[in-house]
Design a protein around this motif. Structure first.
Motif, mmCIF file in Angstrom:
data_model
loop_
_atom_site.group_PDB
_atom_site.id
_atom_site.type_symbol
_atom_site.label_atom_id
_atom_site.label_comp_id
_atom_site.label_asym_id
_atom_site.label_seq_id
_atom_site.Cartn_x
_atom_site.Cartn_y
_atom_site.Cartn_z
ATOM 1 N N GLY A 52 -22.229 -17.034 -15.898
ATOM 2 C CA GLY A 52 -22.447 -16.222 -17.089
ATOM 3 C C GLY A 52 -23.759 -16.499 -17.800
ATOM 4 O O GLY A 52 -23.838 -16.400 -19.021
ATOM 5 N N GLY A 53 -24.801 -16.855 -17.047
ATOM 6 C CA GLY A 53 -26.102 -17.079 -17.650
ATOM 7 C C GLY A 53 -26.292 -18.437 -18.280
ATOM 8 O O GLY A 53 -27.327 -18.694 -18.907
ATOM 9 N N VAL A 54 -25.314 -19.335 -18.120
ATOM 10 C CA VAL A 54 -25.424 -20.690 -18.660
ATOM 11 C C VAL A 54 -24.986 -21.680 -17.588
ATOM 12 O O VAL A 54 -24.379 -21.308 -16.586
ATOM 13 C CB VAL A 54 -24.570 -20.882 -19.938
ATOM 14 N N VAL A 55 -25.284 -22.963 -17.815
ATOM 15 C CA VAL A 55 -24.874 -24.015 -16.896
ATOM 16 C C VAL A 55 -23.536 -24.584 -17.351
ATOM 17 O O VAL A 55 -23.383 -24.992 -18.504
ATOM 18 C CB VAL A 55 -25.930 -25.137 -16.836
ATOM 19 N N ALA A 78 -35.947 -29.562 -19.103
ATOM 20 C CA ALA A 78 -35.495 -28.554 -20.065
ATOM 21 C C ALA A 78 -36.508 -27.411 -20.109
ATOM 22 O O ALA A 78 -37.713 -27.639 -20.241
ATOM 23 C CB ALA A 78 -35.334 -29.183 -21.446
ATOM 24 N N GLY A 79 -36.000 -26.175 -19.956
ATOM 25 C CA GLY A 79 -36.874 -25.011 -19.930
ATOM 26 C C GLY A 79 -37.058 -24.431 -18.543
ATOM 27 O O GLY A 79 -37.509 -23.284 -18.403
ATOM 28 N N ASP A 80 -36.707 -25.200 -17.487
ATOM 29 C CA ASP A 80 -36.737 -24.641 -16.127
ATOM 30 C C ASP A 80 -35.758 -23.477 -16.027
ATOM 31 O O ASP A 80 -34.730 -23.447 -16.727
ATOM 32 C CB ASP A 80 -36.329 -25.696 -15.088
ATOM 33 N N LEU A 81 -36.055 -22.549 -15.125
ATOM 34 C CA LEU A 81 -35.104 -21.479 -14.812
ATOM 35 C C LEU A 81 -34.462 -21.812 -13.474
ATOM 36 O O LEU A 81 -35.159 -22.036 -12.482
ATOM 37 C CB LEU A 81 -35.807 -20.126 -14.722
ATOM 38 N N ALA A 92 -28.879 -16.438 -13.073
ATOM 39 C CA ALA A 92 -29.834 -17.465 -13.500
ATOM 40 C C ALA A 92 -29.473 -18.011 -14.867
ATOM 41 O O ALA A 92 -28.756 -17.382 -15.651
ATOM 42 C CB ALA A 92 -31.250 -16.884 -13.517
ATOM 43 N N ALA A 93 -29.982 -19.198 -15.154
ATOM 44 C CA ALA A 93 -29.789 -19.850 -16.450
ATOM 45 C C ALA A 93 -31.017 -20.688 -16.762
ATOM 46 O O ALA A 93 -31.720 -21.146 -15.861
ATOM 47 C CB ALA A 93 -28.533 -20.726 -16.442
ATOM 48 N N VAL A 94 -31.271 -20.878 -18.044
ATOM 49 C CA VAL A 94 -32.364 -21.744 -18.480
ATOM 50 C C VAL A 94 -31.796 -23.144 -18.702
ATOM 51 O O VAL A 94 -30.781 -23.311 -19.386
ATOM 52 C CB VAL A 94 -33.019 -21.205 -19.771
ATOM 53 N N SER A 123 -39.520 -17.837 -19.250
ATOM 54 C CA SER A 123 -38.249 -18.212 -18.610
ATOM 55 C C SER A 123 -37.151 -17.210 -18.959
ATOM 56 O O SER A 123 -36.414 -16.746 -18.076
ATOM 57 C CB SER A 123 -37.839 -19.629 -19.031
ATOM 58 N N MET A 124 -37.041 -16.859 -20.233
ATOM 59 C CA MET A 124 -36.026 -15.889 -20.627
ATOM 60 C C MET A 124 -36.350 -14.503 -20.083
ATOM 61 O O MET A 124 -35.449 -13.747 -19.689
ATOM 62 C CB MET A 124 -35.892 -15.846 -22.152
ATOM 63 N N TRP A 125 -37.640 -14.173 -20.061
ATOM 64 C CA TRP A 125 -38.045 -12.874 -19.519
ATOM 65 C C TRP A 125 -37.578 -12.735 -18.070
ATOM 66 O O TRP A 125 -36.999 -11.734 -17.687
ATOM 67 C CB TRP A 125 -39.563 -12.731 -19.607
#
Length: 399
Positions: A52-55, A78-81, A92-94, A123-125
């Motif tokens: 769901g877009g999260v880890v 932190a911040g990797d995709l 995917a998730a950040v 990353s979010m894009w």
């Protein structure tokens, strides 16, 4: 560096392969041979942990610290995709601060960003662009004919990514951040509603433990349906959602409202919304209720129950007896549900008027609240998808 800053701040439209997108530093995949689970080791992010877009941090696999040190290129920051490369490709998730220092498995792609890329929200894009129909059609096409959907690093790196003018991109990123915050809140609301329903079930059982405990076998209170393999187009069939066992196992809530794949099936094989789905995992069985018409996948079972009162009781009864239901699994390592054993499984079946109906009067509104929250998430995700689609259509001529 100057050229990168200029491209990220440009007021012109541009299109780039993902690996060459301004702000992207590197694209790679995780450890091929991580070795056995080590309880005191380093957490390993696997494809199934991206939900769901999260880890999902609940039960990460752990690897030996020495293996982790040999694979520093995928030591997460932190911040990797992180991108699913096998199965639900493109999800995917950040990476958050909680996963900083983890490593990644071969089934996960790791996209790292420059400082400028982080500042501009690339990353979010990318996370949202990978959800778009235009992006999905490209990497699904590259996986056609494979036994399992697989996204290669080469395909991911070459995926065309639009980069609109800074002002437009900034406004859309602001909307994305607000949408994600609301979606996180909605997911928490749905999870709390399910915890309340489970807790009410436990209380209901406790309050009636001194009373006689009538029982029934599952086959007497519902229709047990076996799972099917995915099928190509068939005569007198129709395309319908197909639920793989893994989708039930990784679902954090009691409602299954979407699937990653479809199949062709005759009308009688399609299970209506409200069907209970069960799938085995090591040490237990996961139970959810469907919110859409679907066909259960091979290895799992579906339980059709007509009355909502009965459905609510059965759902929570089965959820509360996850470990006992292991006895109804079969095959290598108990990875498939046995229709015969499950049908004969005995469940508590107290009086409807005195116990099951009063329980349902409280449980049903809690389920409805959870579903409302999840429905809002679907609408919000569709909002961003529409914005992206319109953006792509409006700017095609400007590329």
């Amino acid at each position: 560096m100057y050229e990168e800053d200029a491209q990220l701040a440009s007021q012109d439209w541009s299109l780039h392969p993902l690996g060459e997108l301004p702000g992207v530093d590197s694209v790679t995949y995780g450890i091929v041979t991580p070795g056995p689970h080590q309880p005191a080791g380093v957490p390993l992010l696997q494809a199934g942990d991206i939900v769901g877009g999260v880890v999902d941090q609940s039960t990460p696999r752990m690897i030996d610290a020495a293996v982790h040190r040999r694979h520093q290129r995928t030591s997460l920051i932190a911040g990797d995709l992180v991108v699913v490369l096998v199965g639900r490709i493109g999800d995917a998730a950040v990476v958050g601060v909680e996963q900083h220092g983890w490593n990644a498995a071969r089934s996960v792609g790791v996209v790292r960003f420059t400082e400028a890329g982080q500042q501009h929200g690339i990353s979010m894009w990318l996370k949202w662009w990978l959800k778009m129909p235009e992006a999905r059609s490209r990497y699904l096409e590259s996986s056609a004919g494979s036994a399992h959907s697989t996204l290669t690093i080469s395909t991911l790196t070459q995926l065309p990514v639009p980069l609109p003018p800074l002002g437009f991109r900034t406004r859309l990123l602001r909307t994305m951040r607000l949408v994600e915050r609301r979606m996180v809140l909605n997911t928490r609301i749905a999870a709390c509603a399910m915890k309340l329903a489970d807790a009410h079930f436990v209380r209901c059982v406790e309050e009636n433990k001194e009373a006689p405990r009538p029982a029934a076998v599952i086959a007497d209170v519902g229709e047990v349906v076996g799972g099917m393999r995915r099928s190509a187009a068939i005569e007198d069939g129709l395309p319908v959602a197909w639920a793989a066992p893994a989708e039930v196992l990784r679902h954090r809530l009691a409602h299954l409202d979407r699937t990653d794949q479809t199949t062709w099936a005759p009308p009688h094989a399609v299970c209506a919304p409200g069907t209970i789905l069960v799938a085995p995992r090591p040490g237990g069985v996961e139970t959810v209720v469907s919110r859409i018409p679907l066909v259960p996948g091979r290895g799992m079972l579906a339980l059709r129950v007509e009355r909502e009162t009965d459905r609510m009781w059965l759902l929570h009864e089965l959820r509360s007896r996850s470990k006992e239901l292991v006895s109804t699994a079969q095959g290598q390592q108990g990875r498939e549900m046995s229709r015969k054993a499950f049908s004969r499984f005995t469940v508590a079946w107290p009086d409807s008027a005195q116990v099951r109906e009063p329980f349902a009067r409280i449980a049903v509104p809690l389920h409805e609240r959870a579903n409302t929250a999840l429905e809002e998430n679907r609408v919000l995700e569709a909002l961003i998808t529409t914005e992206f689609t319109e953006m792509a259509e409006q700017t095609k001529g400007k590329r």
